[in-house]
Design an enzyme around this catalytic site. Structure first.
Site, PDB file in Angstrom:
ATOM      1  N   GLU A  33       0.844  -1.206   0.000  1.00  0.00           N
ATOM      2  CA  GLU A  33       0.000   0.000   0.000  1.00  0.00           C
ATOM      3  C   GLU A  33       0.874   1.249   0.000  1.00  0.00           C
ATOM      4  O   GLU A  33       1.857   1.317   0.739  1.00  0.00           O
ATOM      5  CB  GLU A  33      -0.888  -0.019   1.252  1.00  0.00           C
ATOM      6  N   ASP A  36       2.899   2.174  -4.886  1.00  0.00           N
ATOM      7  CA  ASP A  36       2.836   2.277  -6.361  1.00  0.00           C
ATOM      8  C   ASP A  36       3.464   3.568  -6.875  1.00  0.00           C
ATOM      9  O   ASP A  36       4.240   3.548  -7.823  1.00  0.00           O
ATOM     10  CB  ASP A  36       1.406   2.057  -6.895  1.00  0.00           C
ATOM     11  N   SER A  67     -25.165   7.007 -16.629  1.00  0.00           N
ATOM     12  CA  SER A  67     -24.819   6.142 -15.509  1.00  0.00           C
ATOM     13  C   SER A  67     -26.098   5.746 -14.799  1.00  0.00           C
ATOM     14  O   SER A  67     -26.822   6.604 -14.286  1.00  0.00           O
ATOM     15  CB  SER A  67     -23.893   6.868 -14.521  1.00  0.00           C
ATOM     16  N   GLY A 121     -16.100   5.048  -4.238  1.00  0.00           N
ATOM     17  CA  GLY A 121     -15.286   5.748  -3.251  1.00  0.00           C
ATOM     18  C   GLY A 121     -14.944   4.926  -2.029  1.00  0.00           C
ATOM     19  O   GLY A 121     -14.548   5.472  -1.001  1.00  0.00           O
ATOM     20  N   GLY A 123     -12.598   2.535  -2.050  1.00  0.00           N
ATOM     21  CA  GLY A 123     -11.236   2.012  -2.168  1.00  0.00           C
ATOM     22  C   GLY A 123     -11.156   0.720  -2.959  1.00  0.00           C
ATOM     23  O   GLY A 123     -10.113   0.075  -2.992  1.00  0.00           O
ATOM     24  N   SER A 125     -11.745   0.754  -6.129  1.00  0.00           N
ATOM     25  CA  SER A 125     -11.375   1.244  -7.442  1.00  0.00           C
ATOM     26  C   SER A 125     -12.496   1.199  -8.468  1.00  0.00           C
ATOM     27  O   SER A 125     -12.317   0.709  -9.584  1.00  0.00           O
ATOM     28  CB  SER A 125     -10.156   0.485  -7.950  1.00  0.00           C
ATOM     29  N   SER A 126     -13.623   1.755  -8.079  1.00  0.00           N
ATOM     30  CA  SER A 126     -14.688   1.907  -9.070  1.00  0.00           C
ATOM     31  C   SER A 126     -14.233   2.840 -10.186  1.00  0.00           C
ATOM     32  O   SER A 126     -14.642   2.683 -11.337  1.00  0.00           O
ATOM     33  CB  SER A 126     -15.961   2.435  -8.413  1.00  0.00           C
ATOM     34  N   GLU A 159      -6.976   9.737 -15.732  1.00  0.00           N
ATOM     35  CA  GLU A 159      -7.348  10.099 -14.354  1.00  0.00           C
ATOM     36  C   GLU A 159      -6.398  11.160 -13.803  1.00  0.00           C
ATOM     37  O   GLU A 159      -6.796  12.090 -13.120  1.00  0.00           O
ATOM     38  CB  GLU A 159      -7.359   8.849 -13.452  1.00  0.00           C
ATOM     39  N   ASP A 171      -4.327   0.275 -10.114  1.00  0.00           N
ATOM     40  CA  ASP A 171      -5.753   0.001 -10.289  1.00  0.00           C
ATOM     41  C   ASP A 171      -6.089  -0.335 -11.735  1.00  0.00           C
ATOM     42  O   ASP A 171      -6.774  -1.314 -12.023  1.00  0.00           O
ATOM     43  CB  ASP A 171      -6.584   1.209  -9.839  1.00  0.00           C
TER      44      ASP A 171
HETATM   45  P1  ADP Z   1     -12.861   4.440  -5.826  1.00  0.00           P
HETATM   46  O1  ADP Z   1     -12.115   4.344  -7.099  1.00  0.00           O
HETATM   47  O2  ADP Z   1     -12.111   3.957  -4.648  1.00  0.00           O
HETATM   48  O3  ADP Z   1     -14.217   3.806  -5.894  1.00  0.00           O
HETATM   49  P2  ADP Z   1     -12.787   7.235  -6.471  1.00  0.00           P
HETATM   50  O4  ADP Z   1     -13.147   8.445  -5.720  1.00  0.00           O
HETATM   51  O5  ADP Z   1     -11.444   7.124  -7.079  1.00  0.00           O
HETATM   52  O6  ADP Z   1     -13.117   5.992  -5.532  1.00  0.00           O
HETATM   53  O7  ADP Z   1     -13.812   7.057  -7.671  1.00  0.00           O
HETATM   54  C1  ADP Z   1     -15.199   7.109  -7.471  1.00  0.00           C
HETATM   55  C2  ADP Z   1     -15.843   7.965  -8.540  1.00  0.00           C
HETATM   56  O8  ADP Z   1     -15.810   7.272  -9.824  1.00  0.00           O
HETATM   57  C3  ADP Z   1     -17.298   8.216  -8.305  1.00  0.00           C
HETATM   58  O9  ADP Z   1     -17.503   9.304  -7.407  1.00  0.00           O
HETATM   59  C4  ADP Z   1     -17.797   8.540  -9.704  1.00  0.00           C
HETATM   60  O10 ADP Z   1     -17.447   9.857 -10.067  1.00  0.00           O
HETATM   61  C5  ADP Z   1     -16.971   7.611 -10.557  1.00  0.00           C
HETATM   62  N1  ADP Z   1     -17.692   6.353 -10.847  1.00  0.00           N
HETATM   63  C6  ADP Z   1     -17.313   5.092 -10.571  1.00  0.00           C
HETATM   64  N2  ADP Z   1     -18.229   4.197 -10.980  1.00  0.00           N
HETATM   65  C7  ADP Z   1     -19.242   4.908 -11.553  1.00  0.00           C
HETATM   66  C8  ADP Z   1     -20.488   4.582 -12.167  1.00  0.00           C
HETATM   67  N3  ADP Z   1     -20.900   3.310 -12.271  1.00  0.00           N
HETATM   68  N4  ADP Z   1     -21.247   5.595 -12.634  1.00  0.00           N
HETATM   69  C9  ADP Z   1     -20.832   6.866 -12.523  1.00  0.00           C
HETATM   70  N5  ADP Z   1     -19.685   7.244 -11.950  1.00  0.00           N
HETATM   71  C10 ADP Z   1     -18.891   6.290 -11.462  1.00  0.00           C
HETATM   72 MG    MG Z   2     -10.337   5.436  -7.587  1.00  0.00          MG
END
Ligand code: ADP
Ligand code: MG
Length: 385
Positions: A33, A36, A67, A121, A123, A125-126, A159, A171
């Site tokens: 952690e 990277d 979305s 959000g 962690g 990695s959405s 990003e 990620d």
């Molecule tokens: P993490 O990557 O840990 O989830 P981040 O803050 O880096 O947290 O990214 C989250 C952001 O990515 C969300 O607030 C949104 O802006 C975007 N995001 C991720 N998945 C989606 C989705 N399915 N639809 C719309 N926005 C998304």
């Molecule tokens: Mg992220």
């Protein structure tokens, strides 16, 4: 109807036509952690939760995105001069489209319907999952082929440069290159990757503290600066070093007194964490899960005490997990200040683990954790349905 077929039918209702569907997974970092961006080593695995993107060509030079998670539709012209971020989720998608265009690959107008089941959000990695799913969708829709590692680099650049969130390569690389039932050890400098099999009867238990501290991104940038400062000072004594990755524990012991005590602790975390990732890879290849778990526990302590990116909720969760039967190891995962922990749990114990974690965490914090029992999943792919 499976999830992909459901998304395709909602796409048809919204935009008309039959889409192709692409998915990219979220990930959990098992160990390594805050290494990277120090050119070091990480060991994540992709997990089953993912972002799905349904895509079909549009007649115009426009990208229209919806979305389902946020219930929002945004459209923009691909050829708009001087595009600026809007400061919302669409920046991730637009950043990817712009970065592909700037790399000299022409992409076509398209409609995209996005659906993810990764908590945003937390962690897991959405954001990288969204970027990579969109990238592979746009590339395929435009008839462009690209090596997965190039896709990962392009998404990271999007990003970093367009969204404006500094991030390492882990990620996006994991979302592109992970392999089911394997952990991926990545050298973030060379991008050399090795896959280590995870025993079939082991589960990756991700527990969400449900807290997200507002200071996370500011502190993240501060940690990066502190690491850079450590390299700057240490390079006066150890010529030729470019990143904390180049420093051994012995060198840090020898020259650490030249650093401000805070900077020394930050460096000590990164240098010791790199060593732990390499030891963890060896432990996994020997099938020594006890050792792997112990390395995770030490990683958490180092993140808590030296790097100072944990928080009371994460510490409670790790403590709880370490006291339970069938648990090899547990630690915070992701940037810190909230988000999730990762615990390695024997499959036969996951039910009692989940119950005990839910009860124990709620009792101590008043919050109900979300718990995802995962095994390692494949990287991005087209979904055939
Ligand atoms: P993490 O990557 O840990 O989830 P981040 O803050 O880096 O947290 O990214 C989250 C952001 O990515 C969300 O607030 C949104 O802006 C975007 N995001 C991720 N998945 C989606 C989705 N399915 N639809 C719309 N926005 C998304
Ligand atoms: Mg992220």
């Amino acid at each position: 109807m499976n999830a992909a077929a459901g998304l395709a039918s909602r796409f048809a209702e919204l935009f008309g036509g039959a889409p192709r569907i692409f998915r990219a997974p979220g990930r959990v970092n098992l160990i390594g952690e805050h290494t990277d961006y120090n050119d070091g080593f990480v060991m994540p695995a992709a997990i089953q939760v993912a972002t799905h993107v349904a895509i079909a060509p549009a007649q115009s030079r426009r990208l229209t995105l919806r979305s389902e998670n946020l219930g929002e539709t945004v459209a923009f012209e691909l050829d708009e001069p001087g595009p600026r971020p809007r400061g919302d989720w669409s920046d991730y998608v637009r950043g990817v489209a712009i970065t592909i265009g700037r790399s000299g690959r022409p992409i076509s107008g398209a409609n995209l319907l996005i659906h993810g089941n990764i908590p945003l959000g937390a962690g897991l990695s959405s954001s990288a999952s969204l970027e990579v799913a969109v990238a592979v969708a746009l590339l395929a829709d435009s008839g462009v082929t690209m090596d997965p590692t190039q896709v990962a680099l392009l998404c990271q650049r999007a990003e970093d440069e367009f969204v404006g969130a500094r991030c390492g390569i882990m990620d996006q690389f994991t979302a592109c290159n992970a392999r089911a039932n394997h952990a991926l050890m990545l050298d973030c400098r060379s991008l050399d990757a090795a896959h280590f099999e995870i025993p079939r009867d082991l589960r990756l238990a991700v527990c969400n503290t449900m807290v997200k501290h507002e200071l996370a991104s500011g502190e993240y940038n501060r940690r990066r600066q502190q690491c850079e400062e450590g390299v700057r000072v240490l390079s006066e004594f150890i010529p030729g070093i470019r990143a904390l990755r180049d420093i051994t524990m012995e060198q840090l012991q020898e020259f650490g007194s030249t650093l401000h005590p805070t900077i020394l602790r930050r460096c000590r975390h990164v240098v010791s964490e790199n060593a732990r990732v390499q030891a963890a890879a060896q432990a996994l290849s020997r099938g020594d899960l006890e050792e792997f778990g112990e390395l995770m526990r030490c990683s958490h302590l180092s993140l808590r005490d030296d790097y100072e990116v944990s928080c009371p909720e994460l510490d409670v969760m790790v403590e709880l997990a370490l006291g339970l039967e069938g648990v090899y190891g547990s630690r915070m995962t992701g940037g810190g200040f909230g988000g999730c922990t990762i615990s390695l749990v024997k499959a036969e114990w996951v039910d009692s683990f989940s119950r005990a974690m839910a009860q124990g965490y709620e009792k101590q914090t008043g919050m109900r954790p979300e718990i995802y029992i995962c095994s390692a999943a494949d990287g991005a792919s087209e979904e055939l349905f």
